[in-house]
Each structure stands twice: as C-alpha cells, then as structure tokens.
Write a protein that holds these residues in place. Structure first.
Motif, PDB file in Angstrom:
ATOM      1  N   UNK A  10       3.858  -2.078  -2.357  1.00  0.00           N
ATOM      2  CA  UNK A  10       4.117  -1.409  -3.628  1.00  0.00           C
ATOM      3  C   UNK A  10       4.940  -2.300  -4.544  1.00  0.00           C
ATOM      4  N   UNK A  11       5.084  -1.902  -5.803  1.00  0.00           N
ATOM      5  CA  UNK A  11       5.841  -2.715  -6.760  1.00  0.00           C
ATOM      6  C   UNK A  11       7.353  -2.622  -6.540  1.00  0.00           C
ATOM      7  N   UNK A 154       5.974   4.478  -8.190  1.00  0.00           N
ATOM      8  CA  UNK A 154       6.872   5.349  -8.951  1.00  0.00           C
ATOM      9  C   UNK A 154       6.806   4.855 -10.390  1.00  0.00           C
ATOM     10  N   UNK A 155       7.132   5.708 -11.337  1.00  0.00           N
ATOM     11  CA  UNK A 155       7.075   5.324 -12.752  1.00  0.00           C
ATOM     12  C   UNK A 155       7.973   4.107 -12.980  1.00  0.00           C
ATOM     13  N   UNK A 189       3.234 -10.257 -12.885  1.00  0.00           N
ATOM     14  CA  UNK A 189       2.922 -11.501 -12.171  1.00  0.00           C
ATOM     15  C   UNK A 189       2.357 -11.179 -10.779  1.00  0.00           C
ATOM     16  N   UNK A 190       2.969 -10.210 -10.091  1.00  0.00           N
ATOM     17  CA  UNK A 190       2.523  -9.868  -8.730  1.00  0.00           C
ATOM     18  C   UNK A 190       1.104  -9.275  -8.741  1.00  0.00           C
ATOM     19  N   UNK A 191       0.803  -8.490  -9.774  1.00  0.00           N
ATOM     20  CA  UNK A 191      -0.525  -7.846  -9.804  1.00  0.00           C
ATOM     21  C   UNK A 191      -1.619  -8.794 -10.283  1.00  0.00           C
ATOM     22  N   UNK A 197      -2.895 -10.758  -4.642  1.00  0.00           N
ATOM     23  CA  UNK A 197      -2.183  -9.947  -5.643  1.00  0.00           C
ATOM     24  C   UNK A 197      -1.740  -8.606  -5.060  1.00  0.00           C
ATOM     25  N   UNK A 198      -0.772  -8.000  -5.753  1.00  0.00           N
ATOM     26  CA  UNK A 198      -0.336  -6.652  -5.361  1.00  0.00           C
ATOM     27  C   UNK A 198      -1.453  -5.680  -5.715  1.00  0.00           C
TER      28      UNK A 198
END
Ligand code: CDP
Ligand code: CDP
Length: 239
Positions: A10-11, A154-155, A189-191, A197-198
């Motif tokens: 998750x982020x 989560x938001x 960047x992660x996605x 990628x995330x």
C-alpha cells in the motif's frame, strides 16, 4: 494457529507497518518491513554522497551492504519503531525515519538492479513462512505465492495527517501541506515507476482504512487469515 505468508502492500501512511506488526504479534509471526531496507540503503548513499542518478554505483553499494531487521527493544517500541534496523552492523532505526531519507529511498527504489538485490534479501528473510512482510511489491514480486495478500489504502489527506503527527511528535517542523506534498510525490513515483510499481495484486484484498483504527484493521486481517487457513485445510483434506 495459521501457518501463512502474509503480504501487505500500500502507499505511504496507509498503516502497513502498524497493522503488519500487530498482526504478527497476534499470530506469533515474524514481522518484516521491506521499506526499512530501501531506507537504510538510501541513508548509506546519502552519507557517502553518492548521487541518486549514479545507478551503477548504487547497484554496487546495494551488493556490498548488509541490512538486518530485528524485533525492536521495548524502548524502541515505545518510540514507535516496529523493527530494529542495522546497516552494516550499525543501528539506524531512528535515522532512517526522516523525510529526506524517505524521498531518497523512493528514488533509489526506481532502479531495477538495486531492487533485485533487496528482493533477494527479503525472500531469504521470509523463506521460513509464518511471516508478515509489508512494502510496495510484496504480493506482486517478493512473495507472489503468499497465501494471503492485502492492499491497504486510505485517503491521501488522512495518510499525510498521520505522517505529520509522527513528525510533530519527534519535534520536526514540517507543515501538514509539506507532508501532503511529500506523500503525493512519493506515491506518484512509486505508482508510475517501470520496475515493480505500487499496484494491487489481482488476488489482494483491498482494505480502505481511512475511517478504521489500527486494531480494527488488524482484527480484520486476522479474520481473513483464519478464513484463508480454513480454505487451505479444506483443500488439503479433499486434495
Ligand atoms: O507503514 P505505513 O507507511 O503504511 O503506515 P504506518 O507507519 O503504519 O502508519 C502511519 C501512522 O498512521 C502511524 O503513526 C500510525 O499509528 C497511524 N495510523 C493510524 O492512525 N490509523 C490507522 N488505521 C493506521 C495508521
Ligand atoms: O513507511 P512508508 O510507507 O512511508 O515508506 P516505506 O515503506 O518505509 O518505504 C520507503 C520507500 O521505499 C517507498 O516510498 C518506496 O519507494 C520504497 N519501497 C519499495 O519500492 N518497495 C518496497 N517493497 C518497500 C519500499
């Protein structure tokens, strides 16, 4: 007691480490924070003044670096640490938690061969099973065969506020707007990166915990782990 490998992705600020640590405690499993490994390597690169553009030096650095995750001491736990982190034998548990290190880690994490070195370490560390590992690519790359995969969300505003509170408790003078910007940039960047990628694995259960606390989320994960264990036992029985 279920005997599973649990992958949580998750982020930033979605609650991965808090939930993973609590689930691991409740099940008597090993907890491993893969992000701490990216952070530790980033800290070393910053100390050595290696530019985050110098890919071949960073890959070389990754190969020559020893990172170890251990359970935290009671004192570290009270300070919020979920793993005690050693970089080439030196403790860096708190030093890796700054926003500069987070930013450097997410840049370093875009380099495929650096990831290969750390992924191999993570696979070795979790090979024994009965483990909860969390990060960005655990269910997709590190343990694609994990029996239970979760994707926490989560938001962004809530995730940033959670992080901001942590910085504030440590006496760091960042504004909420600055932390929100940092979290959004790191998520982007992660996605969007090309390697690992995330992304939610197809078979990962999505848990949006915007309005849930850590204990509620962990209890839900334990329930899913028990369900999964029952399914696997049934399959074994009929197979
Ligand atoms: O590991 P990740 O970045 O996904 O998040 P975390 O470090 O587990 O959580 C970030 C902060 O949010 C911590 O201070 C947690 O205590 C808090 N948190 C929360 O208040 N409610 C949740 N449901 C999850 C995390
Ligand atoms: O705690 P937080 O969610 O803010 O970040 P972290 O889990 O400590 O990870 C720091 C950075 O390492 C992330 O922003 C990712 O770029 C990278 N990372 C990754 O690429 N793959 C993982 N399995 C774990 C972390």
């Amino acid at each position: 007691m279920p005997n599973l490998t649990i992958a949580i992705d998750g982020p930033a600020g979605s609650g991965k480490s808090s939930v993973a640590r609590l689930v691991a405690q409740m099940l008597g499993y090993l907890y491993l924070d893969s992000g701490a490994m990216y952070r530790a390597l980033a800290l070393k690169a910053l100390h050595k003044d290696i530019s985050l553009e110098e890919e071949s030096r960073l890959v070389d650095l990754a190969r020559k670096t020893h990172i170890e995750l251990r359970p935290p001491s009671p004192e570290q736990e009270r300070a919020g640490a979920k793993n005690s982190v050693f970089l080439d034998g030196l403790e860096v548990t708190l030093a890796i938690r700054t926003s500069d290190v987070a930013e450097a880690a997410s840049r370093l994490a875009t380099i495929g061969p650096v990831r290969e070195v750390l992924v191999a370490e993570q696979q070795r560390a979790g090979a024994g099973g009965r483990v909860v590992m969390e990060g960005r690519d655990i269910g997709t790359v590190v343990f694609p065969d994990a029996e239970l995969k979760l994707f926490l969300e989560a938001a962004p505003e809530v995730r940033a506020e959670r992080r901001w509170k942590e910085h504030r408790e440590k006496g760091e003078q960042l504004t909420l707007a600055e932390v929100l910007e940092e979290v959004r940039e790191r998520d982007r960047r992660d996605r969007e990166r090309k390697v690992s990628p995330l992304v939610r694995a197809q078979d990962a259960v999505l848990i949006d915990n915007t309005a849930m606390n850590i204990e509620e989320t962990a209890r839900l994960v334990i329930m899913l782990a028990q369900q999964r264990d029952d399914e696997l036992a049934k399959l074994k029985g009929t197979g």
